[in-house]
Design an enzyme around this catalytic site. Sequence first.
Site, mmCIF file in Angstrom:
data_model
loop_
_atom_site.group_PDB
_atom_site.id
_atom_site.type_symbol
_atom_site.label_atom_id
_atom_site.label_comp_id
_atom_site.label_asym_id
_atom_site.label_seq_id
_atom_site.Cartn_x
_atom_site.Cartn_y
_atom_site.Cartn_z
ATOM 1 C CG ASP A 1 -1.738 8.470 2.252
ATOM 2 O OD1 ASP A 1 -0.843 8.682 3.097
ATOM 3 O OD2 ASP A 1 -2.590 9.317 1.968
ATOM 4 C CG ASP B 1 -1.745 1.215 1.369
ATOM 5 O OD1 ASP B 1 -2.498 1.503 0.424
ATOM 6 O OD2 ASP B 1 -1.646 1.903 2.401
#
Length: 255
Positions: free
Chosen positions: A11, A9
């Site tokens: 953010d 991932d």
Amino acid sequence: MTYRGYFIDLDGTIYAGKHRIPAAKRFIDRLKHNHIPFLFVTNNTTKMPSDVVSNLSKNHDIHVKDSNVYTAGLATADYLDQNASKKRTVYVIGEEGLNQALIRKGFHITSDHPNYVVVGLDRNVTYEKFCLATLAIQHGATFIGTNSDTNIPNERGMLPGAGSLVEMVKYATQKQPILIGKPKTIILKNALKLIGLRKSDVVMVGDNYMTDIMAGINFGIDTLLVYTGVSTKNQVSNMKKKPTHEIDSLDEWTI
């Protein structure tokens, strides 16, 4: 546990908004040094991979290639490409990243009796766009949602995410969308094809239990939750299905 590939991932995991997470750069540098393939798997549909790469380089001193980025926009275009056959007209609520991903797969964007309606994040959305999407679905277009994120973090606060727009169209049409992004599995299924490995070879790394970790659990791959973003230890302790691994910093993880 040694993995041959990583889904990661962005953010909350690699950066925190505009702020750097120094351990993330060291983590990516270790992967590159050991020649371990990785994909940034993100629900973002507004950006092209080149935009993501530019942001990582300029703002976070992390240097990767476009091929290291797999967005929900790309996953949506890939899903339609795999399932659309010759029916390649689509109406889009979305921004440049999503539109370009679909165009590059040979789809024609139109509001005139489209075969598909794709709804993603669109910060310039209008009531008329919702009308056109709703009418197209009522007339038989297949309803696709890029992801179900209710909110996106911003310096202003938690703003409406793509899922909020998807829900509006769902409410207006009373139709269930096909969802592509995390925590659904279509994005990870396509990512696995891209990275060319088996499920047992890869791990999903993220900060958000409800999206990143549940995507991995739903897809049947190992998961690594890092507590640098959304989810907290207290929240995860109450979950029946636990991540495979939990760490406070990516510096703790041995490649």
